[in-house]
Scaffold this motif. Structure first.
Motif, PDB file in Angstrom:
ATOM      1  N   SER A   1       0.852  -1.273   0.023  1.00 46.93           N
ATOM      2  CA  SER A   1      -0.013  -0.136  -0.077  1.00 46.93           C
ATOM      3  C   SER A   1       0.817   1.249   0.180  1.00 46.93           C
ATOM      4  O   SER A   1       0.445   2.501  -0.371  1.00 46.93           O
ATOM      5  N   ASN A   2       2.207   0.824   0.428  1.00 56.71           N
ATOM      6  CA  ASN A   2       3.121   2.354   0.483  1.00 56.71           C
ATOM      7  C   ASN A   2       3.892   2.797  -0.843  1.00 56.71           C
ATOM      8  O   ASN A   2       4.417   3.471  -1.030  1.00 56.71           O
ATOM      9  N   ILE A   3       3.682   1.624  -2.014  1.00 52.77           N
ATOM     10  CA  ILE A   3       4.435   1.605  -2.968  1.00 52.77           C
ATOM     11  C   ILE A   3       3.568   2.376  -4.098  1.00 52.77           C
ATOM     12  O   ILE A   3       2.194   2.404  -4.263  1.00 52.77           O
ATOM     13  N   GLU A   4       4.116   3.495  -4.544  1.00 57.75           N
ATOM     14  CA  GLU A   4       3.566   4.497  -5.417  1.00 57.75           C
ATOM     15  C   GLU A   4       4.163   4.465  -6.852  1.00 57.75           C
ATOM     16  O   GLU A   4       5.427   4.618  -7.009  1.00 57.75           O
TER      17      GLU A   4
ATOM     18  N   THR B   1       6.912  12.506 -21.893  1.00 59.90           N
ATOM     19  CA  THR B   1       7.904  11.484 -22.086  1.00 59.90           C
ATOM     20  C   THR B   1       9.221  12.112 -21.937  1.00 59.90           C
ATOM     21  O   THR B   1       9.384  12.847 -22.775  1.00 59.90           O
ATOM     22  N   LEU B   2       9.999  11.580 -21.074  1.00 57.00           N
ATOM     23  CA  LEU B   2      11.354  11.952 -20.609  1.00 57.00           C
ATOM     24  C   LEU B   2      12.356  10.651 -21.015  1.00 57.00           C
ATOM     25  O   LEU B   2      11.896   9.519 -21.265  1.00 57.00           O
ATOM     26  N   ARG B   3      13.522  11.198 -21.200  1.00 56.37           N
ATOM     27  CA  ARG B   3      14.664  10.077 -21.354  1.00 56.37           C
ATOM     28  C   ARG B   3      14.621   9.115 -20.391  1.00 56.37           C
ATOM     29  O   ARG B   3      14.957   7.911 -20.506  1.00 56.37           O
ATOM     30  N   PHE B   4      14.519   9.669 -19.088  1.00 52.37           N
ATOM     31  CA  PHE B   4      14.605   8.732 -17.946  1.00 52.37           C
ATOM     32  C   PHE B   4      13.512   8.735 -17.162  1.00 52.37           C
ATOM     33  O   PHE B   4      13.269   9.693 -16.219  1.00 52.37           O
ATOM     34  N   ASN B   5      12.751   7.898 -17.494  1.00 50.89           N
ATOM     35  CA  ASN B   5      11.372   7.690 -16.747  1.00 50.89           C
ATOM     36  C   ASN B   5      11.581   6.669 -15.598  1.00 50.89           C
ATOM     37  O   ASN B   5      11.896   5.801 -15.836  1.00 50.89           O
ATOM     38  N   GLU B   6      10.887   7.047 -14.480  1.00 53.88           N
ATOM     39  CA  GLU B   6      11.026   6.268 -13.345  1.00 53.88           C
ATOM     40  C   GLU B   6       9.709   5.633 -13.215  1.00 53.88           C
ATOM     41  O   GLU B   6       8.849   6.129 -13.345  1.00 53.88           O
ATOM     42  N   LEU B   7       9.813   4.084 -12.686  1.00 57.43           N
ATOM     43  CA  LEU B   7       8.460   3.537 -12.777  1.00 57.43           C
ATOM     44  C   LEU B   7       8.051   3.698 -11.216  1.00 57.43           C
ATOM     45  O   LEU B   7       6.588   3.744 -11.345  1.00 57.43           O
ATOM     46  N   PHE B   8       8.667   3.958 -10.409  1.00 56.03           N
ATOM     47  CA  PHE B   8       8.236   3.913  -8.845  1.00 56.03           C
ATOM     48  C   PHE B   8       8.459   5.584  -8.500  1.00 56.03           C
ATOM     49  O   PHE B   8       9.304   6.129  -8.757  1.00 56.03           O
ATOM     50  N   SER B   9       7.561   5.885  -7.816  1.00 55.89           N
ATOM     51  CA  SER B   9       7.974   7.323  -6.870  1.00 55.89           C
ATOM     52  C   SER B   9       8.725   7.147  -5.751  1.00 55.89           C
ATOM     53  O   SER B   9       8.326   6.419  -4.898  1.00 55.89           O
ATOM     54  N   VAL B  10       9.890   7.648  -5.501  1.00 60.95           N
ATOM     55  CA  VAL B  10      10.373   7.681  -4.335  1.00 60.95           C
ATOM     56  C   VAL B  10      10.265   8.944  -3.434  1.00 60.95           C
ATOM     57  O   VAL B  10      10.263   9.912  -3.792  1.00 60.95           O
ATOM     58  N   PRO B  11       9.628   8.653  -2.464  1.00 55.29           N
ATOM     59  CA  PRO B  11       9.294   9.694  -1.524  1.00 55.29           C
ATOM     60  C   PRO B  11      10.684  10.336  -0.733  1.00 55.29           C
ATOM     61  O   PRO B  11      11.536   9.759  -0.612  1.00 55.29           O
TER      62      PRO B  11
ATOM     63  N   THR C   1      15.987  12.223   6.583  1.00 53.61           N
ATOM     64  CA  THR C   1      17.120  11.633   7.323  1.00 53.61           C
ATOM     65  C   THR C   1      17.763  10.469   6.730  1.00 53.61           C
ATOM     66  O   THR C   1      17.055   9.768   6.021  1.00 53.61           O
ATOM     67  N   ASN C   2      18.832  10.092   7.247  1.00 55.40           N
ATOM     68  CA  ASN C   2      19.520   8.822   6.462  1.00 55.40           C
ATOM     69  C   ASN C   2      18.698   7.447   6.738  1.00 55.40           C
ATOM     70  O   ASN C   2      18.645   6.631   6.192  1.00 55.40           O
ATOM     71  N   HIS C   3      18.256   7.604   8.028  1.00 55.11           N
ATOM     72  CA  HIS C   3      17.459   6.514   8.337  1.00 55.11           C
ATOM     73  C   HIS C   3      16.169   5.976   7.613  1.00 55.11           C
ATOM     74  O   HIS C   3      15.806   5.175   7.067  1.00 55.11           O
ATOM     75  N   GLY C   4      15.419   7.390   7.230  1.00 54.49           N
ATOM     76  CA  GLY C   4      14.274   7.264   6.413  1.00 54.49           C
ATOM     77  C   GLY C   4      14.677   7.054   4.976  1.00 54.49           C
ATOM     78  O   GLY C   4      14.003   6.397   4.162  1.00 54.49           O
ATOM     79  N   GLN C   5      15.741   7.662   4.622  1.00 56.05           N
ATOM     80  CA  GLN C   5      16.110   7.424   3.193  1.00 56.05           C
ATOM     81  C   GLN C   5      16.447   6.119   2.873  1.00 56.05           C
ATOM     82  O   GLN C   5      16.568   5.612   1.970  1.00 56.05           O
TER      83      GLN C   5
ATOM     84  N   GLY D   1      12.041   2.278   0.652  1.00 53.97           N
ATOM     85  CA  GLY D   1      12.526   3.265  -0.048  1.00 53.97           C
ATOM     86  C   GLY D   1      13.827   2.696  -0.951  1.00 53.97           C
ATOM     87  O   GLY D   1      13.972   3.245  -1.994  1.00 53.97           O
ATOM     88  N   ARG D   2      14.641   2.033  -0.154  1.00 54.32           N
ATOM     89  CA  ARG D   2      15.908   1.366  -0.846  1.00 54.32           C
ATOM     90  C   ARG D   2      15.676   0.450  -2.202  1.00 54.32           C
ATOM     91  O   ARG D   2      16.175   0.440  -3.039  1.00 54.32           O
ATOM     92  N   MET D   3      14.500  -0.280  -1.643  1.00 55.92           N
ATOM     93  CA  MET D   3      14.212  -1.159  -2.906  1.00 55.92           C
ATOM     94  C   MET D   3      13.614  -0.561  -3.961  1.00 55.92           C
ATOM     95  O   MET D   3      13.756  -0.711  -5.228  1.00 55.92           O
TER      96      MET D   3
END
Length: 191
Positions: free
Chosen positions: A121-124, A131-141, A145-149, A154-156
């Motif tokens: 449910s948290n994956i967006e 259309t851009l050259r580098f499209n990202e499939l997932f949104s990275v919030p 903080t390093n802990h949150g990052q 988020g890492r996956m």
């Protein structure tokens, strides 16, 4: 990281060295390493994956000690770099193996093979308006903080955007996905 620090890796490596004196085939030695040591180093790495270079170096040094022993057994010279022996036996750095574990876990969550409704449910998905050259499939919030990052989700997601970034991967089976990702990593490291 504390679990890795508490384990006596010299004991495990010495045990392989002592028991492998009867074996001369490097594939058998690699099999022993993967079964006896690497499986412990990569177990649950989706949760505890280190992000600081000093911890990564500590873990990689365990594999380097084994590779040094393997080079001795196979008479391959590794003066300054472990790349020749790693490429000869298709051994990935442990850091890349942890990234593959992250990617496989996200793949399983997205395909419904791992029951994790809270994570799912948290994956967006990233909604591209242009259309851009580098499209990202997932949104990275954004995390402040390093802990949150460096949180597992988020890492996956960040790893998937960096290494896969194509919805066509979700049509594959888990084995095919892991094989394709491992081939990409091996090809990028040892062209």
């Amino acid at each position: 990281m504390t679990e890795v620090e508490r384990l006596n890796w010299c004991f495990f490596l010495n045990n392989i060295n002592w028991n492998s004196s009867y074996f001369s085939n490097p594939k058998v030695l690699l099999c022993l390493f993967y079964a006896y040591i690497s499986s412990r180093l990569c177990f649950a790495s989706v949760v505890w994956n280190p992000q600081y270079q000093n911890y990564i170096s500590r873990i990689e040094s365990i594999q380097h000690k084994f590779l040094k022993y393997l080079s001795f057994k196979t008479h391959i010279n590794i003066d300054l770099s472990y790349v020749p022996i790693m490429s000869k036996f298709s051994v990935l750095p442990l850091r890349d193996r942890r990234v593959i574990s992250d990617l496989t876990m996200l793949f399983r969550i997205m395909k419904g093979l791992a029951f994790a409704p809270e994570l799912y449910s948290n994956i967006e998905f990233h909604n591209n308006r242009r259309t851009l050259r580098f499209n990202e499939l997932f949104s990275v919030p954004f995390r402040s903080t390093n802990h949150g990052q460096n949180s597992p989700l988020g890492r996956m997601v960040r790893s998937f955007n960096d290494h896969c970034n194509d919805a066509a991967y979700f049509g594959l089976s888990v084995c095919s996905f892991k094989h394709r990702i491992k081939s990409q990593f091996l090809h990028s490291l040892y062209p």
